[in-house]
Write a protein that holds these residues in place. Structure first.
Motif, short mmCIF file in Angstrom:
data_model
loop_
_atom_site.label_atom_id
_atom_site.label_comp_id
_atom_site.label_asym_id
_atom_site.label_seq_id
_atom_site.Cartn_x
_atom_site.Cartn_y
_atom_site.Cartn_z
N GLU A 121 0.81 -1.21 0.00
CA GLU A 121 0.00 0.00 0.00
C GLU A 121 0.85 1.27 0.00
O GLU A 121 1.73 1.44 0.84
N GLY A 122 0.56 2.13 -0.97
CA GLY A 122 1.21 3.44 -1.04
C GLY A 122 2.65 3.44 -1.46
O GLY A 122 3.32 4.47 -1.37
N SER A 123 3.17 2.33 -1.98
CA SER A 123 4.59 2.29 -2.30
C SER A 123 4.90 2.85 -3.67
O SER A 123 6.05 3.12 -3.99
N GLY A 124 3.89 3.02 -4.52
CA GLY A 124 4.11 3.53 -5.87
C GLY A 124 3.37 4.83 -6.10
O GLY A 124 3.11 5.60 -5.17
N ARG A 125 3.00 5.08 -7.33
CA ARG A 125 2.25 6.28 -7.70
C ARG A 125 0.77 5.94 -7.80
O ARG A 125 0.40 4.84 -8.21
N MET A 126 -0.06 6.90 -7.44
CA MET A 126 -1.50 6.69 -7.52
C MET A 126 -2.15 7.54 -8.61
O MET A 126 -3.34 7.37 -8.90
N ASP A 127 -1.38 8.45 -9.22
CA ASP A 127 -1.92 9.25 -10.31
C ASP A 127 -1.93 8.44 -11.60
O ASP A 127 -1.31 7.38 -11.70
N THR A 128 -2.65 8.93 -12.61
CA THR A 128 -2.69 8.28 -13.91
C THR A 128 -2.13 9.24 -14.95
O THR A 128 -1.72 10.36 -14.62
N SER A 140 -3.25 -0.13 -4.61
CA SER A 140 -2.99 -0.45 -6.01
C SER A 140 -2.00 0.53 -6.64
O SER A 140 -1.94 0.65 -7.86
N ALA A 141 -1.26 1.25 -5.80
CA ALA A 141 -0.28 2.20 -6.33
C ALA A 141 0.67 1.48 -7.28
O ALA A 141 1.15 0.39 -6.99
#
Length: 342
Positions: A121-128, A140-141
Motif C-alpha cells: 500500500e502506497g509504495s508507488g504512484r496513484m496518479d494516472t 494499487s499504487a
C-alpha cells in the motif's frame, strides 16, 4: 550421404529450438476479461457524432492477455469491433496524412495498463496519465505503467514536458524561486522517473479486433506475473498536435490539467468529443472502458463521487458480476466467468 547424416542432427536442433520459441510465445501468463457493451464510461458517455471510425464497440475492451516471450511479455488486447487502420486522410496544410502520423497501424485508442508489482500500500504512484483524471487506490499504487498509444515517441516527449512543468510548479509553491541548478535537478529526477516507470510500446501488431504489443523484461523486472495488480483503462486517442487544455467557458468539462493525446468529454453531443459529460464537472474522466474488481462497478469509479480505483489481480479467485453489461443476469454477452468486471 555422410554430409546429410552430419547435417541432420543440426537441422533437428534448429527445428527444436524454433518450436521451443514458438511454444514459449504461446504460453499464457494470465487473462483478464471484461464484459461486452460497457464502453459508456459512467453510463452516460456517448461516442462522437461524426466519426465513422469511432462507433459504439470501437473502444469496448473484451480481454487483455499476457503471453511469455523470449526477453519479455507480449500483451494482447481484444476489442468488440475491428481496430480501424489509419486512412490516407490529410490532416494539415503540409499534406501530412494519418498514415504518416500513426505508423503503428492504429489511431483511435489509447490503452493504459498500470502495474502494481509489489502489492504494498502506497509504495508507488496513484496518479494516472495526464487527462485520464483517475486516482488509483493506495493498495494499487503502481510501480510501472504501460501506455499503448498511436504516437509513442511524441507521447513520451509530451509526458516529459508535462511532468517537468508539474514538478517545477510544485517546487515553486514549496520553495519559492528556483535557481538553474535546482531546475536541472528537478528535470533529472523527472527523467529518471519517466525511464523507470513508464513504457511506450513500439513493437506493435494489429490484426482485426486485437492489438498486441511487446514489453521487455528489463522494464518489468521479468515477465508479467498473475499475482501483480493491473489497472486497465481505454480512452479515445487524439491525433491533434495541440495539447488538450482546460476549458472553462461554454460549459465544457475538459480535463483541468493538459491531457496527453486523449479525446475529452463534454455535456451534450459533439462531432469530435465524447458527449454525455456532467455539467459543472471539469475534472470528469474521459475514460470509456476500464477494468474493476468484484464488488465495484465501472459506473461507480467514473461517476461523480469517483472513489479510488483498485487494480485487478489475475490470480484472484473472485468471479465477475458485470452489473454494467446488458442481459437479464447482468452478464450480457460477457465471456466465461473471470476475475474482473466492467
Amino acid at each position: 550421404m555422410m554430409l546429410r547424416r552430419s547435417l541432420l542432427p543440426l537441422l533437428m536442433a534448429v527445428l527444436a529450438c524454433a518450436c521451443a520459441r514458438g511454444t514459449r510465445g504461446d504460453t499464457l501468463l494470465f487473462s483478464l476479461e471484461d464484459p461486452r457493451g460497457d464502453d459508456h464510461g459512467d453510463g452516460e458517455l456517448r461516442y462522437p457524432l461524426r466519426r465513422d471510425d469511432l462507433q459504439p464497440g470501437a473502444l469496448d475492451l473484451l480481454s487483455l492477455r499476457a503471453y511469455a516471450e523470449s526477453g519479455g511479455t507480449r500483451f494482447e488486447a481484444t476489442f468488440a469491433q475491428p481496430i480501424p487502420r489509419p486512412p490516407r486522410r490529410t490532416v494539415d496544410v503540409t499534406g501530412t496524412t494519418l498514415v504518416d502520423m500513426a505508423r503503428h497501424g492504429f489511431y483511435t485508442l489509447n490503452l493504459d495498463v498500470y502495474v502494481d508489482t509489489d502489492r504494498a500500500e502506497g509504495s508507488g504512484r496513484m496518479d494516472t496519465m495526464p487527462g485520464r483524471n483517475l486516482v488509483l487506490a493506495p493498495g494499487s499504487a503502481w510501480e510501472r505503467a504501460l501506455v499503448l498509444t498511436p504516437r509513442p515517441f511524441e507521447a513520451r516527449e509530451l509526458l516529459r514536458k508535462l511532468w517537468r512543468e508539474r514538478a517545477r510548479l510544485e517546487a515553486q509553491r514549496e520553495q519559492g524561486s528556483l535557481g538553474e541548478s535546482a531546475v536541472r535537478a528537478l528535470d533529472e529526477q523527472v527523467e529518471r522517473q519517466l525511464a523507470a516507470r513508464v513504457f511506450f510500446p513500439t513493437r506493435i501488431r494489429v490484426v482485426g479486433a486485437t492489438v498486441s504489443f511487446f514489453v521487455p523484461e528489463d522494464f518489468l523486472g521479468g515477465q508479467a506475473q498473475a499475482t501483480w495488480g493491473y489497472a486497465v483503462a481505454v480512452t479515445g486517442a487524439s491525433m491533434d498536435r495541440r495539447v488538450e487544455m482546460p476549458a472553462f467557458l461554454g460549459g465544457l468539462t475538459a480535463p483541468p490539467l493538459p491531457g496527453m493525446m486523449v479525446v475529452g468529454i463534454s455535456p451534450g453531443v459533439f462531432p469530435d468529443r465524447f458527449g454525455g459529460g456532467r455539467l459543472g464537472d471539469p475534472g470528469q474522466s474521459p475514460v470509456v472502458d476500464l477494468l474493476v474488481p468484484e464488488g465495484m462497478s465501472q459506473r461507480e469509479v467514473l461517476g461523480a463521487k469517483a472513489p479510488a480505483w483498485p487494480a485487478v489481480v489475475p490470480a484472484s479467485p473472485a468471479l465477475p458480476q458485470a452489473p454494467d453489461a446488458g442481459g437479464p443476469s447482468g452478464q450480457g454477452d460477457a465471456p466465461a466467468p473471470v476475475p474482473p468486471q466492467g
